[in-house]
Write an enzyme that holds these catalytic residues in place. Sequence first.
Site, PDB file in Angstrom:
ATOM      1  N   LYS A  18      19.686  37.198   7.600  1.00 60.12           N
ATOM      2  CA  LYS A  18      19.569  37.040   9.167  1.00 60.12           C
ATOM      3  C   LYS A  18      20.730  36.480   9.835  1.00 60.12           C
ATOM      4  O   LYS A  18      20.971  35.094   9.496  1.00 60.12           O
ATOM      5  CB  LYS A  18      18.149  36.472   9.464  1.00 60.12           C
ATOM      6  CG  LYS A  18      18.095  36.492  11.185  1.00 60.12           C
ATOM      7  CD  LYS A  18      17.320  35.208  11.580  1.00 60.12           C
ATOM      8  CE  LYS A  18      17.539  34.838  13.117  1.00 60.12           C
ATOM      9  NZ  LYS A  18      18.598  34.517  13.299  1.00 60.12           N
ATOM     10  N   GLY A  52      22.504  25.259   8.223  1.00 55.37           N
ATOM     11  CA  GLY A  52      22.489  25.007   9.509  1.00 55.37           C
ATOM     12  C   GLY A  52      22.129  23.426   9.912  1.00 55.37           C
ATOM     13  O   GLY A  52      22.548  22.640   9.008  1.00 55.37           O
ATOM     14  N   SER A  53      21.140  23.364  10.638  1.00 58.10           N
ATOM     15  CA  SER A  53      21.012  21.801  11.386  1.00 58.10           C
ATOM     16  C   SER A  53      19.696  21.163  10.307  1.00 58.10           C
ATOM     17  O   SER A  53      19.006  21.785   9.720  1.00 58.10           O
ATOM     18  CB  SER A  53      20.420  21.846  12.666  1.00 58.10           C
ATOM     19  OG  SER A  53      19.301  22.611  12.731  1.00 58.10           O
ATOM     20  N   THR A  88      16.332  22.143  11.454  1.00 62.63           N
ATOM     21  CA  THR A  88      15.754  23.404  11.247  1.00 62.63           C
ATOM     22  C   THR A  88      15.619  23.573   9.511  1.00 62.63           C
ATOM     23  O   THR A  88      14.695  24.250   9.008  1.00 62.63           O
ATOM     24  CB  THR A  88      16.495  24.388  11.497  1.00 62.63           C
ATOM     25  OG1 THR A  88      17.086  24.617  12.900  1.00 62.63           O
ATOM     26  CG2 THR A  88      16.291  25.938  11.186  1.00 62.63           C
ATOM     27  N   GLY A  89      16.035  22.990   8.939  1.00 62.91           N
ATOM     28  CA  GLY A  89      16.210  22.858   7.378  1.00 62.91           C
ATOM     29  C   GLY A  89      14.794  22.311   6.917  1.00 62.91           C
ATOM     30  O   GLY A  89      14.053  22.974   6.053  1.00 62.91           O
ATOM     31  N   GLU A 135      22.207  23.814   3.143  1.00 61.80           N
ATOM     32  CA  GLU A 135      23.358  23.207   3.391  1.00 61.80           C
ATOM     33  C   GLU A 135      23.245  22.774   4.944  1.00 61.80           C
ATOM     34  O   GLU A 135      23.495  23.625   5.646  1.00 61.80           O
ATOM     35  CB  GLU A 135      24.611  24.216   2.816  1.00 61.80           C
ATOM     36  CG  GLU A 135      25.794  23.379   2.848  1.00 61.80           C
ATOM     37  CD  GLU A 135      26.475  23.533   4.038  1.00 61.80           C
ATOM     38  OE1 GLU A 135      26.478  22.657   4.816  1.00 61.80           O
ATOM     39  OE2 GLU A 135      27.431  24.335   4.004  1.00 61.80           O
ATOM     40  N   CYS A 168      30.019  21.968   9.631  1.00 64.94           N
ATOM     41  CA  CYS A 168      29.137  20.788   9.060  1.00 64.94           C
ATOM     42  C   CYS A 168      30.154  19.925   8.512  1.00 64.94           C
ATOM     43  O   CYS A 168      29.811  18.785   8.069  1.00 64.94           O
ATOM     44  CB  CYS A 168      28.019  21.010   8.189  1.00 64.94           C
ATOM     45  SG  CYS A 168      28.576  22.481   6.819  1.00 64.94           S
ATOM     46  N   GLU A 172      25.021  13.586  14.108  1.00 67.30           N
ATOM     47  CA  GLU A 172      25.988  14.669  14.209  1.00 67.30           C
ATOM     48  C   GLU A 172      25.773  15.545  15.450  1.00 67.30           C
ATOM     49  O   GLU A 172      24.743  15.631  16.233  1.00 67.30           O
ATOM     50  CB  GLU A 172      25.510  15.830  13.225  1.00 67.30           C
ATOM     51  CG  GLU A 172      26.453  16.979  12.992  1.00 67.30           C
ATOM     52  CD  GLU A 172      26.163  17.894  12.053  1.00 67.30           C
ATOM     53  OE1 GLU A 172      26.825  18.461  11.353  1.00 67.30           O
ATOM     54  OE2 GLU A 172      24.708  18.277  11.985  1.00 67.30           O
TER      55      GLU A 172
END
Length: 481
Positions: free
Chosen positions: A175, A226-227, A230-231, A249, A284, A385
Site C-alpha cells: 500500500k 512511517g511515524s 502509526t507504528g 522503521e 526519518c 520529530e
Amino acid sequence: MHEPITGRMLIGGNLVESEGGQWLDTIDPANETIIGRVPLGTEADVDTAVHAAEAAQKLWVDVDIHQRSQLIHKLADAMLACSQQIAELETRDTGNTIGPMLRDVQTAAERMRLYAGLGYEIKGETIPATAMGLHMTIRVPFGIVGRIIPFNHPIAFAASRLAPALMAGNAIIIKPSEQSPLSACILAELCAELLPPGLVNIITGNGATGAAIVRHPKIKRLAFIGSVGTGMAIQRAAAEVAVKTVTLELGGKNPMIVCPDADLDKAAAAAVRGMNFTWQGQSCGSTSRLLLHDDIYEDVLSSVVERVGKLKMGDPLDPKIDIGPMNSNAQYEKTLSYIQIAHQEGARIVAGGGRPEGIAFEKGFWVQPTVLADVNMTMRVAREEIFGPILSVLRWSDIEEAIEMANDVDYGLTAAIWTKDISRALYLARKIESGYLWINTVGTHFRNVPYGGMKNSGVGSEEGLEELLSYTQIKAINLVA
C-alpha cells in the site's frame, strides 16, 4: 501543463479500479493543482488481493532461487528503463527535486539486485543434538507480506522492499502513501507484465485501506515505515486479530555531535547534507539536532548558515534547484507551527524561518530551510520529530553532556559523530543509543548494512541480510535413526 493521470491498482495480475468505485485525488505540492487520481481501495479489495496472493505464493514457494533472482533482475531492468518517467512523476507528486528522485530509482534497482544475489543466504543449520540423529533447521516463508509505504521515498521503498519478501518465497501486498501514490501505479504496470499474477499486489487508498491490510488474519507478516504513532497503532490493530510478526522503521530526532578536533569545514557541509534539506527535512534519518562544542559553536554555526543560504528553492523539476515544496499542507502547517513554538521558547532564527517570498511561491507548500540557534533540551524542537526543514543547533562543553543530550529523547534511529580521535569516536559510538551511526560522514545508506532504530524508532532492521531473513520462519526437522 500535464494532463491528470489515472492510476490503477494491481490485484491478481490485473490492473483494476476499486470495488467501491471511489477515487483519491493527488496534488502537486508546488502549485496545489490536481495531477492525478488513484482508486480508493476497500476492505473487499484487500480480501481479493489476499486470495490472489495466497494462490500465487503456493506456486512461488516451489520456484528455485535462481529463477526468483532472474525475475527480480528483470523487474529492476524495466524500472530503470523508465526511470525518467518515474522520477518526473514522483517529483510532481512528492515535491522532492528531480535529481534525488532519479537517484531513488537507481537506488531501488541496486537494492533489488542486492537481494536477488543474497537469496542463497537463506540458510538453515545442522545441530549435533544426538549422536545418531540428524537435527537441522530450514527457513520457510510466512506466505503473505503486507507492506505500507511512506510518502517521502515512494518508488525507492516500494520496489526495493518487495525484493527480499519475494526472494524469501512470499507474495506481497503493498500500500503506497495516499499523499504520493502515482509511481506505485507505474510499478503495478511493470509487475503485471513481468511477474506471476497475484505475486505482487498494489492497493492504493487511505488509512482505512492500510488498516484492512494490517487486520487481515491471513497476512502474518507486516512491515511499515512511517511515524511512531502509526507504528504503535499497527501493533495494536495487528494483535487484535492474529499473532503477527511486525517490523517498524519509524521516526528519529537524530543527533550529529561535532567535537573541537573535527574537520570543521567538512562537518558544516555534512550538517547541511545530513539534515536532508533537499528532501525538505522529510526523511526519518535526518540529523536534525546539531550538537556543537562550546569552542567551535559560533564558527560552525556561521558556516552552516552560510551554506544553507546558498540553497536554491524553486521548481523541483529544474535540475539546478536544491529544494522544492513540502509534501502536503499538513506538513507545511506543522513545520511553520514548530518554528513559531521554537521562537516563543527562546530559540534564535538564524536562517529561513517562514515561507519564501516571490510570485513563484504564492501557491504550494513552501518553507525556507531554517536553522535555529541557542536551542536547549527543554525545547520541543529539540525533542520532537518535526519532519520538516528545521535544523536545531545545541551547545555542549563536556563529552558526557553531549552523550546525555544525544540520548535524552524517545528516538534512536541515526547519529553522526565528528572527531579525529578514534578512541573518542568509538566511545561515543558505544554510548549513543542509535541503531545506525556515521563517523566523519553522514547520510549515506551503505549497501547490505542493516538500517533500523532503537527505542521508539522501530523494531527490526532493513536494507541488509537481516531484512531478507526477517521474511522467513525457522522450522526444525529431527531425523533419529
